[in-house]
Design a protein around this motif. Sequence first.
Motif, short mmCIF file in Angstrom:
data_model
loop_
_atom_site.label_atom_id
_atom_site.label_comp_id
_atom_site.label_asym_id
_atom_site.label_seq_id
_atom_site.Cartn_x
_atom_site.Cartn_y
_atom_site.Cartn_z
N ASP A 58 49.26 -52.77 -2.52
CA ASP A 58 48.89 -54.14 -2.12
C ASP A 58 49.81 -54.65 -1.02
OD1 ASP A 58 47.46 -56.62 -2.39
OD2 ASP A 58 49.23 -57.41 -3.42
N LEU A 59 51.12 -54.44 -1.19
CA LEU A 59 52.07 -54.86 -0.15
C LEU A 59 51.89 -54.06 1.14
CD1 LEU A 59 55.59 -55.60 -1.68
CD2 LEU A 59 54.29 -57.01 -0.12
N PHE A 60 51.56 -52.77 1.00
CA PHE A 60 51.31 -51.93 2.16
C PHE A 60 50.13 -52.47 2.97
CE2 PHE A 60 48.82 -48.21 3.72
CZ PHE A 60 49.64 -47.86 4.78
N ASN A 61 49.04 -52.83 2.28
CA ASN A 61 47.87 -53.40 2.96
C ASN A 61 48.20 -54.73 3.62
OD1 ASN A 61 46.16 -51.25 2.33
ND2 ASN A 61 45.61 -52.14 0.34
N LYS A 62 49.03 -55.54 2.95
CA LYS A 62 49.44 -56.82 3.55
C LYS A 62 50.25 -56.59 4.82
CE LYS A 62 49.49 -59.71 -0.59
NZ LYS A 62 50.33 -60.41 -1.60
N SER A 63 51.12 -55.58 4.81
CA SER A 63 51.93 -55.27 5.99
C SER A 63 51.05 -54.84 7.16
CB SER A 63 52.94 -54.17 5.68
OG SER A 63 53.82 -54.56 4.68
N LEU A 64 50.09 -53.94 6.90
CA LEU A 64 49.20 -53.50 7.97
C LEU A 64 48.34 -54.64 8.49
CD1 LEU A 64 47.97 -49.98 6.76
CD2 LEU A 64 49.82 -50.55 8.33
N GLU A 123 59.36 -60.44 6.92
CA GLU A 123 59.49 -60.69 5.47
C GLU A 123 58.63 -59.72 4.66
OE1 GLU A 123 61.23 -62.28 2.28
OE2 GLU A 123 61.71 -62.81 4.35
N THR A 124 57.39 -59.49 5.13
CA THR A 124 56.50 -58.58 4.42
C THR A 124 57.04 -57.16 4.45
OG1 THR A 124 54.67 -59.95 5.22
CG2 THR A 124 54.08 -57.86 4.23
N TYR A 125 57.52 -56.74 5.62
CA TYR A 125 58.07 -55.39 5.75
C TYR A 125 59.30 -55.22 4.86
CZ TYR A 125 60.41 -51.33 7.63
OH TYR A 125 61.06 -50.11 7.75
N LYS A 126 60.15 -56.24 4.82
CA LYS A 126 61.36 -56.17 4.00
C LYS A 126 61.01 -56.07 2.52
CE LYS A 126 65.84 -58.49 3.53
NZ LYS A 126 65.89 -58.41 2.07
N MET A 127 60.01 -56.81 2.08
CA MET A 127 59.58 -56.74 0.68
C MET A 127 59.04 -55.34 0.36
SD MET A 127 57.74 -60.47 0.33
CE MET A 127 56.79 -59.97 -1.09
N LEU A 128 58.25 -54.78 1.28
CA LEU A 128 57.69 -53.44 1.06
C LEU A 128 58.79 -52.39 1.01
CD1 LEU A 128 55.03 -51.73 0.96
CD2 LEU A 128 55.33 -51.40 3.41
N ASN A 129 59.74 -52.50 1.90
CA ASN A 129 60.85 -51.54 1.94
C ASN A 129 61.71 -51.63 0.68
OD1 ASN A 129 62.20 -49.47 3.44
ND2 ASN A 129 63.83 -50.93 3.88
N THR A 175 54.40 -46.89 7.71
CA THR A 175 54.90 -48.24 7.97
C THR A 175 56.23 -48.22 8.71
OG1 THR A 175 53.89 -48.86 5.87
CG2 THR A 175 55.30 -50.48 6.89
N ARG A 176 57.14 -47.35 8.28
CA ARG A 176 58.44 -47.28 8.95
C ARG A 176 58.31 -46.78 10.38
NH1 ARG A 176 62.19 -44.89 3.98
NH2 ARG A 176 62.61 -46.90 3.02
N LYS A 177 57.40 -45.85 10.62
CA LYS A 177 57.20 -45.35 11.97
C LYS A 177 56.63 -46.44 12.88
CE LYS A 177 55.97 -41.08 12.25
NZ LYS A 177 55.17 -39.83 12.22
N LEU A 178 55.66 -47.19 12.36
CA LEU A 178 55.11 -48.31 13.14
C LEU A 178 56.19 -49.35 13.43
CD1 LEU A 178 51.67 -48.93 11.37
CD2 LEU A 178 52.01 -48.22 13.74
N TRP A 179 56.97 -49.68 12.41
CA TRP A 179 57.98 -50.74 12.54
C TRP A 179 59.07 -50.36 13.53
CZ3 TRP A 179 58.14 -55.66 11.21
CH2 TRP A 179 59.36 -56.32 11.16
N SER A 180 59.59 -49.14 13.42
CA SER A 180 60.75 -48.77 14.24
C SER A 180 60.38 -48.16 15.58
CB SER A 180 61.66 -47.80 13.47
OG SER A 180 60.94 -46.64 13.14
N ARG A 181 59.37 -47.27 15.60
CA ARG A 181 59.06 -46.57 16.85
C ARG A 181 58.03 -47.31 17.70
NH1 ARG A 181 58.66 -40.23 14.98
NH2 ARG A 181 60.77 -40.07 14.17
N THR A 182 56.93 -47.71 17.08
CA THR A 182 55.86 -48.34 17.85
C THR A 182 56.23 -49.76 18.24
OG1 THR A 182 54.25 -47.01 16.62
CG2 THR A 182 53.40 -48.88 17.86
N PHE A 183 56.65 -50.57 17.26
CA PHE A 183 56.96 -51.97 17.54
C PHE A 183 58.41 -52.19 17.96
CE2 PHE A 183 53.58 -52.52 14.12
CZ PHE A 183 52.55 -52.54 15.05
N ASN A 184 59.23 -51.18 17.78
CA ASN A 184 60.65 -51.24 18.16
C ASN A 184 61.36 -52.43 17.52
OD1 ASN A 184 62.88 -50.18 19.42
ND2 ASN A 184 62.51 -51.22 21.36
N CYS A 185 61.02 -52.69 16.27
CA CYS A 185 61.67 -53.78 15.53
C CYS A 185 62.90 -53.21 14.84
CB CYS A 185 60.74 -54.35 14.47
SG CYS A 185 59.22 -55.06 15.14
N SER A 186 63.97 -53.91 14.93
CA SER A 186 65.19 -53.46 14.26
C SER A 186 65.81 -54.64 13.55
CB SER A 186 66.19 -52.87 15.26
OG SER A 186 66.55 -53.84 16.21
#
Length: 199
Positions: free
Chosen positions: A57-63, A91-97, A130-141
Amino acid sequence: NSSESHNCARSILTSDRLQIVVTLAEFFNETWEAANCANCLKNSSEGLSNSTVEFLDLFNKSLTCFEHNLQGQTIYLSPNNYTEVCKNCNETYKMLNDLYNNLQSINRQGGESGHSTHLCIDVEDAMNITRKLWSRTFNCSVPCSDTVPVIAVSSFILFLPIVFYLSSFLHSTQKKRILILPKRIQSNASLVNIQEKYS
């Protein structure tokens, strides 16, 4: 005849040279075990475990958050221009992680499924995506909170050799060199003169 049913099943399954039914059954069983699929289910395998449902559910919310924040932006974004995604989905990504890390620690102790191995492949793949999208694609750190202690410890370790050599220099007794002048032998001419005086 019920007494011969086992032999009958065996003869049907192994009737062809390749034994395709047996080979396929072994393949699917090995795939099920290798993917740790049982770790996504409850003990009785009646359905998905509560933690798996919560994670998906959290994964779908993140996407959904990623897609929603990308809709208003142009397609040809520079790699560093995903600030909306990073800011709004943090916030959503942090909760999922955090949930994934908790599931890993719970799973090492047996978890809901009773298996103490890796998480099931669905959960691991979802987190990897999710981690690949967050760090590589979106370059969020996320800024690291341990930066100051790491710099302090590194500086202390680098400063230790200087302190060591300085203290050894200051505490060692410095011996002053005393130059001893060698006694020179008088020349032969002066010896001859002395002998002439006494003769």
